[in-house]
Write a protein that holds these residues in place. Structure first.
Motif, PDB file in Angstrom:
ATOM      1  N   MET A   1       0.844  -1.193   0.000  1.00 10.75           N
ATOM      2  CA  MET A   1       0.000   0.000   0.000  1.00 10.75           C
ATOM      3  C   MET A   1       0.889   1.257   0.000  1.00 10.75           C
ATOM      4  O   MET A   1       2.005   1.217   0.495  1.00 10.75           O
ATOM      5  CB  MET A   1      -0.879  -0.004   1.266  1.00 10.75           C
ATOM      6  N   TYR A   2       0.388   2.321  -0.543  1.00 10.51           N
ATOM      7  CA  TYR A   2       1.102   3.596  -0.464  1.00 10.51           C
ATOM      8  C   TYR A   2       0.082   4.730  -0.543  1.00 10.51           C
ATOM      9  O   TYR A   2      -1.109   4.471  -0.726  1.00 10.51           O
ATOM     10  CB  TYR A   2       2.146   3.715  -1.583  1.00 10.51           C
ATOM     11  N   PHE A   3       0.556   5.954  -0.358  1.00 12.84           N
ATOM     12  CA  PHE A   3      -0.358   7.094  -0.449  1.00 12.84           C
ATOM     13  C   PHE A   3      -0.077   7.813  -1.758  1.00 12.84           C
ATOM     14  O   PHE A   3       1.056   8.239  -2.009  1.00 12.84           O
ATOM     15  CB  PHE A   3      -0.181   8.044   0.735  1.00 12.84           C
ATOM     16  N   ASP A   4      -1.099   7.934  -2.576  1.00 12.86           N
ATOM     17  CA  ASP A   4      -0.944   8.573  -3.880  1.00 12.86           C
ATOM     18  C   ASP A   4      -1.336  10.046  -3.747  1.00 12.86           C
ATOM     19  O   ASP A   4      -2.520  10.362  -3.600  1.00 12.86           O
ATOM     20  CB  ASP A   4      -1.854   7.838  -4.884  1.00 12.86           C
ATOM     21  N   CYS A   5      -0.354  10.919  -3.833  1.00 14.24           N
ATOM     22  CA  CYS A   5      -0.647  12.352  -3.648  1.00 14.24           C
ATOM     23  C   CYS A   5      -1.487  12.893  -4.798  1.00 14.24           C
ATOM     24  O   CYS A   5      -2.208  13.878  -4.628  1.00 14.24           O
ATOM     25  CB  CYS A   5       0.646  13.145  -3.529  1.00 14.24           C
ATOM     26  N   THR A   6      -1.396  12.270  -5.960  1.00 12.32           N
ATOM     27  CA  THR A   6      -2.164  12.759  -7.114  1.00 12.32           C
ATOM     28  C   THR A   6      -3.662  12.586  -6.877  1.00 12.32           C
ATOM     29  O   THR A   6      -4.444  13.486  -7.148  1.00 12.32           O
ATOM     30  CB  THR A   6      -1.772  11.975  -8.391  1.00 12.32           C
ATOM     31  N   THR A   7      -4.037  11.410  -6.356  1.00 15.39           N
ATOM     32  CA  THR A   7      -5.469  11.171  -6.105  1.00 15.39           C
ATOM     33  C   THR A   7      -5.847  11.549  -4.679  1.00 15.39           C
ATOM     34  O   THR A   7      -7.005  11.461  -4.301  1.00 15.39           O
ATOM     35  CB  THR A   7      -5.812   9.683  -6.312  1.00 15.39           C
ATOM     36  N   ARG A   8      -4.842  11.924  -3.892  1.00  8.60           N
ATOM     37  CA  ARG A   8      -5.045  12.257  -2.480  1.00  8.60           C
ATOM     38  C   ARG A   8      -5.693  11.085  -1.739  1.00  8.60           C
ATOM     39  O   ARG A   8      -6.592  11.280  -0.921  1.00  8.60           O
ATOM     40  CB  ARG A   8      -5.924  13.496  -2.316  1.00  8.60           C
ATOM     41  N   ASN A   9      -5.238   9.896  -2.034  1.00  7.03           N
ATOM     42  CA  ASN A   9      -5.812   8.746  -1.332  1.00  7.03           C
ATOM     43  C   ASN A   9      -4.823   7.589  -1.271  1.00  7.03           C
ATOM     44  O   ASN A   9      -3.820   7.576  -1.992  1.00  7.03           O
ATOM     45  CB  ASN A   9      -7.097   8.291  -2.028  1.00  7.03           C
ATOM     46  N   PHE A  10      -5.123   6.623  -0.402  1.00  3.63           N
ATOM     47  CA  PHE A  10      -4.304   5.421  -0.325  1.00  3.63           C
ATOM     48  C   PHE A  10      -4.526   4.615  -1.600  1.00  3.63           C
ATOM     49  O   PHE A  10      -5.626   4.624  -2.168  1.00  3.63           O
ATOM     50  CB  PHE A  10      -4.696   4.599   0.913  1.00  3.63           C
ATOM     51  N   ALA A  11      -3.493   3.928  -2.038  1.00  3.84           N
ATOM     52  CA  ALA A  11      -3.598   3.150  -3.277  1.00  3.84           C
ATOM     53  C   ALA A  11      -2.986   1.775  -3.054  1.00  3.84           C
ATOM     54  O   ALA A  11      -2.250   1.568  -2.076  1.00  3.84           O
ATOM     55  CB  ALA A  11      -2.858   3.878  -4.402  1.00  3.84           C
ATOM     56  N   ALA A  12      -3.295   0.863  -3.944  1.00  2.15           N
ATOM     57  CA  ALA A  12      -2.820  -0.536  -3.868  1.00  2.15           C
ATOM     58  C   ALA A  12      -3.061  -1.082  -2.458  1.00  2.15           C
ATOM     59  O   ALA A  12      -2.163  -1.678  -1.846  1.00  2.15           O
ATOM     60  CB  ALA A  12      -1.340  -0.608  -4.238  1.00  2.15           C
ATOM     61  N   ILE A  13      -4.273  -0.907  -1.962  1.00  6.88           N
ATOM     62  CA  ILE A  13      -4.521  -1.212  -0.542  1.00  6.88           C
ATOM     63  C   ILE A  13      -4.437  -2.703  -0.211  1.00  6.88           C
ATOM     64  O   ILE A  13      -4.305  -3.065   0.944  1.00  6.88           O
ATOM     65  CB  ILE A  13      -5.873  -0.632  -0.029  1.00  6.88           C
ATOM     66  N   GLU A  14      -4.458  -3.533  -1.248  1.00  6.84           N
ATOM     67  CA  GLU A  14      -4.344  -4.971  -0.970  1.00  6.84           C
ATOM     68  C   GLU A  14      -2.886  -5.419  -0.907  1.00  6.84           C
ATOM     69  O   GLU A  14      -2.590  -6.542  -0.496  1.00  6.84           O
ATOM     70  CB  GLU A  14      -5.138  -5.777  -2.018  1.00  6.84           C
ATOM     71  N   VAL A  15      -1.949  -4.521  -1.258  1.00  7.59           N
ATOM     72  CA  VAL A  15      -0.536  -4.926  -1.286  1.00  7.59           C
ATOM     73  C   VAL A  15       0.120  -4.663   0.078  1.00  7.59           C
ATOM     74  O   VAL A  15       0.170  -3.529   0.550  1.00  7.59           O
ATOM     75  CB  VAL A  15       0.237  -4.160  -2.397  1.00  7.59           C
ATOM     76  N   ALA A  16       0.599  -5.698   0.697  1.00  6.20           N
ATOM     77  CA  ALA A  16       1.335  -5.655   1.972  1.00  6.20           C
ATOM     78  C   ALA A  16       0.711  -4.702   2.994  1.00  6.20           C
ATOM     79  O   ALA A  16       1.400  -3.822   3.526  1.00  6.20           O
ATOM     80  CB  ALA A  16       2.796  -5.274   1.709  1.00  6.20           C
ATOM     81  N   PRO A  17      -0.571  -4.858   3.317  1.00  5.28           N
ATOM     82  CA  PRO A  17      -1.205  -3.924   4.258  1.00  5.28           C
ATOM     83  C   PRO A  17      -0.655  -4.036   5.676  1.00  5.28           C
ATOM     84  O   PRO A  17      -0.824  -3.111   6.470  1.00  5.28           O
ATOM     85  CB  PRO A  17      -2.684  -4.326   4.218  1.00  5.28           C
ATOM     86  N   VAL A 144       4.340  29.837   3.863  1.00  4.10           N
ATOM     87  CA  VAL A 144       4.710  29.388   2.522  1.00  4.10           C
ATOM     88  C   VAL A 144       3.652  28.386   2.046  1.00  4.10           C
ATOM     89  O   VAL A 144       3.475  27.333   2.667  1.00  4.10           O
ATOM     90  CB  VAL A 144       6.104  28.715   2.556  1.00  4.10           C
ATOM     91  N   GLN A 145       2.947  28.723   0.973  1.00  2.00           N
ATOM     92  CA  GLN A 145       1.833  27.880   0.508  1.00  2.00           C
ATOM     93  C   GLN A 145       2.311  26.922  -0.583  1.00  2.00           C
ATOM     94  O   GLN A 145       2.699  27.354  -1.671  1.00  2.00           O
ATOM     95  CB  GLN A 145       0.719  28.758  -0.041  1.00  2.00           C
ATOM     96  N   ILE A 146       2.283  25.641  -0.264  1.00  3.62           N
ATOM     97  CA  ILE A 146       2.765  24.626  -1.207  1.00  3.62           C
ATOM     98  C   ILE A 146       1.576  23.879  -1.811  1.00  3.62           C
ATOM     99  O   ILE A 146       0.762  23.300  -1.078  1.00  3.62           O
ATOM    100  CB  ILE A 146       3.719  23.642  -0.494  1.00  3.62           C
ATOM    101  N   GLY A 147       1.500  23.902  -3.112  1.00  2.00           N
ATOM    102  CA  GLY A 147       0.404  23.217  -3.819  1.00  2.00           C
ATOM    103  C   GLY A 147       0.618  21.710  -3.840  1.00  2.00           C
ATOM    104  O   GLY A 147       1.741  21.230  -3.667  1.00  2.00           O
ATOM    105  N   ILE A 148      -0.472  20.984  -4.091  1.00  2.00           N
ATOM    106  CA  ILE A 148      -0.368  19.520  -4.136  1.00  2.00           C
ATOM    107  C   ILE A 148       0.597  19.095  -5.244  1.00  2.00           C
ATOM    108  O   ILE A 148       1.302  18.083  -5.121  1.00  2.00           O
ATOM    109  CB  ILE A 148      -1.769  18.869  -4.303  1.00  2.00           C
ATOM    110  N   GLU A 149       0.695  19.927  -6.303  1.00  2.00           N
ATOM    111  CA  GLU A 149       1.600  19.589  -7.405  1.00  2.00           C
ATOM    112  C   GLU A 149       3.060  19.580  -6.924  1.00  2.00           C
ATOM    113  O   GLU A 149       3.887  18.839  -7.459  1.00  2.00           O
ATOM    114  CB  GLU A 149       1.425  20.573  -8.582  1.00  2.00           C
ATOM    115  N   GLY A 150       3.346  20.381  -5.905  1.00  2.00           N
ATOM    116  CA  GLY A 150       4.716  20.434  -5.363  1.00  2.00           C
ATOM    117  C   GLY A 150       5.101  19.117  -4.709  1.00  2.00           C
ATOM    118  O   GLY A 150       6.202  18.600  -4.918  1.00  2.00           O
ATOM    119  N   VAL A 151       4.187  18.551  -3.913  1.00  4.13           N
ATOM    120  CA  VAL A 151       4.532  17.303  -3.224  1.00  4.13           C
ATOM    121  C   VAL A 151       4.480  16.115  -4.197  1.00  4.13           C
ATOM    122  O   VAL A 151       5.256  15.171  -4.056  1.00  4.13           O
ATOM    123  CB  VAL A 151       3.675  17.057  -1.967  1.00  4.13           C
ATOM    124  N   CYS A 152       3.596  16.181  -5.201  1.00  2.36           N
ATOM    125  CA  CYS A 152       3.591  15.104  -6.220  1.00  2.36           C
ATOM    126  C   CYS A 152       4.952  15.085  -6.917  1.00  2.36           C
ATOM    127  O   CYS A 152       5.543  14.020  -7.132  1.00  2.36           O
ATOM    128  CB  CYS A 152       2.499  15.340  -7.262  1.00  2.36           C
TER     129      CYS A 152
END
Ligand code: AMP
Length: 481
Positions: A1-17, A144-152
């Protein structure tokens, strides 16, 4: 599992939870637990009215719940404002007022605090990831305002170019209120790795730091060079004793060549990454994997490498300028600074860093320090003018100046201060006896000068700025300025 900043959600939730995600002193969370707790946090925050584009202040110090809240805020699209418990109440209140924030989450108590009644006001900037408050020259921290695109972009860059391997385990030492800590936050979240939160008590003891690295098989060391320097006091800070460490990642201040050489000796074959960048451009912008040729130099400053692939860094009149999607959206409510420090180039945001720089024929970049009164002390960024303002607000409202005492290599070893008392001796008037306690109401401990001396008058230079160099000389010579 990992956190996908693009979709702002957890992804691959079935992988090594059940793999570890967050390791803190008080408890550890697997990815499954982090996911479940973040969802529950979103529900609770939603009941308090938290929604997209509303800022959420998160206060704490290295609790697992801090990470839960960061994920929850990202999921809700609510920009998080990380505040370490180092910050005095007055500073937190000032930040809340600047944000017009209505809600604070305390990770230590796992409670939400409603800061003021009434409808919350959405920020003008949409789709931010976080707002990081740094020291400000006017005496008030700037957001300092950081957009989501910055962390992606940060996650993608680390994934592509840092060579950290699969499921890296990051050491997280810097306080969450400093953007250096976002390296390990987004590094771990984006890769499905883990983050080991090192609290201040553990960080102060080199043996404990090493023990935690060994216990949790940390693979990526992340810190300022200053913090790594302290670890050298521990003879067990070596590759032999800490075989899990695969990468030493630095940012935040110059990496001195002698330190890099010692680290190379202690960790032969372990990549040392020198990265550079201001908070205003999402943690880091340039990267250099040190090679033997860099270490063979004359012992001066090391190069800072080359810009990340989706950005541009160049020198304009000797000043380093950064262009790219990871450049901040601007300082909160500071049109004046945004006007003077930000620009557009080919439709992309640009930032004038205030760092003196150069670039050699091969495109290798160098940073030669600041062109202004911003300093780094023990890895902490601060504006001398903010400290001056706090000193000037002490009883008597006397003119005062903070003075960095520098080592021969230019780095700041200590901060002292002078206040105009009108008398030639260094003695302070009675009303200033409690100056340290008074300053602590306004400034975090790391910004408080270690000594305050009286003087007849603060010396000024030809351009009528306080002559800090003259004050530093006077301090060293033990003479009256
Ligand atoms: P901060 O916003 O706390 O990350 O501090 C950014 C400032 O730290 C930069 O503008 C530089 O002055 C300095 N800095 C950061 N990284 C490096 C580095 N690798 N070498 C030299 N100076 C650095």
């Amino acid at each position: 599992m990992y956190f996908d900043c693009t979709t702002r959600n957890f992804a691959a939730i079935e992988v090594a939870p059940d793999a570890p995600a967050v390791i803190a002193r008080e408890r550890c969370l697997t990815w499954r637990e982090l996911h479940t707790e973040a969802q529950a946090w979103c529900r609770r925050a939603g009941e308090f009215g938290l929604a997209r584009d509303l800022p959420i202040m998160i206060r704490g110090h290295k609790e697992a719940s801090f990470m839960v809240a960061l994920c929850g805020a990202l999921m809700l699209g609510a920009p998080f404002v990380p505040l370490d418990t180092l910050y005095p109440a007055q500073r937190v209140n000032g930040i809340a007022a600047a944000l017009e924030a209505t809600l604070l989450y305390d990770a230590g108590t796992d409670c939400f605090e409603v800061l003021r009644a009434g409808p919350p006001r959405a920020l003008q900037e949409r789709d931010l990831a976080y707002i990081m408050f740094t020291s400000g020259t006017t005496g008030v921290p700037k957001g300092v305002q950081i957009g989501i695109e910055g962390v992606c972009a940060l996650s993608a860059w680390m994934d592509a170019d840092f060579g950290l391997g699969p499921t890296p385990v990051f050491l997280n030492q810097a306080a969450f209120s400093f953007d250096l800590s976002m390296y390990s936050v987004f590094g771990a979240l984006g890769s499905g790795g883990a983050i080991v939160l090192l609290d201040r008590t553990a960080a102060a003891v080199a043996l404990e730091v090493a023990a935690l690295i060994a216990q949790h098989a940390v693979t990526v060391w992340v810190s300022t060079p200053s913090f790594a320097q302290q670890q050298l006091l521990n003879p067990g800070f070596t590759a032999a004793a800490l075989p899990s460490l695969r990468t030493l990642l630095f940012c935040g201040e110059p990496l001195p060549t002698p330190l890099a050489r010692q680290l190379r000796q202690r960790f032969p074959g372990v990549p040392i990454l020198n990265t550079y960048g201001p908070t205003e451009a999402t943690v880091a912008t340039t990267l250099l994997a040190l090679e033997e040729s860099h270490l063979a130099g004359d012992g001066g400053v090391l190069p800072i490498g080359r810009p990340k692939r989706d950005s541009l860094v160049y020198c304009d009149d000797g000043e380093l300028c950064i262009v790219g999607a990871h450049v901040m959206r601007g300082y909160l409510n500071r049109a004046d600074l945004n006007q003077s420090r930000m620009f557009l180039r080919n439709g992309q945001r640009g930032f004038r860093t205030g760092d003196l720089g150069s670039v050699d024929a091969s495109g290798m970049l160098y940073c030669h320090g600041r062109s202004d009164d911003q300093i780094k002390l023990n890895g902490y960024r601060m504006e001398l003018l903010e400290i001056d303002a706090a000193l000037g607000a002490l009883p008597g409202n006397r003119p005062a100046a903070s003075v960095p005492l520098r080592r021969p290599n230019g780095t700041v070893a200590r901060l002292v201060a002078y206040v105009e008392t009108g008398t030639p001796d260094a003695v302070l008037p009675v009303e200033l006896a409690q100056w340290k306690t008074l300053l602590a109401q306004r400034l975090p401990a790391y910004m408080i000068p270690s000594e305050l001396r009286g003087c007849i008058r603060l010396p000024v230079s030809l351009n009528y700025k306080i002559d800090r160099e003259q004050l530093a000389q006077a301090y060293r010579n033990g003479t009256a300025p």
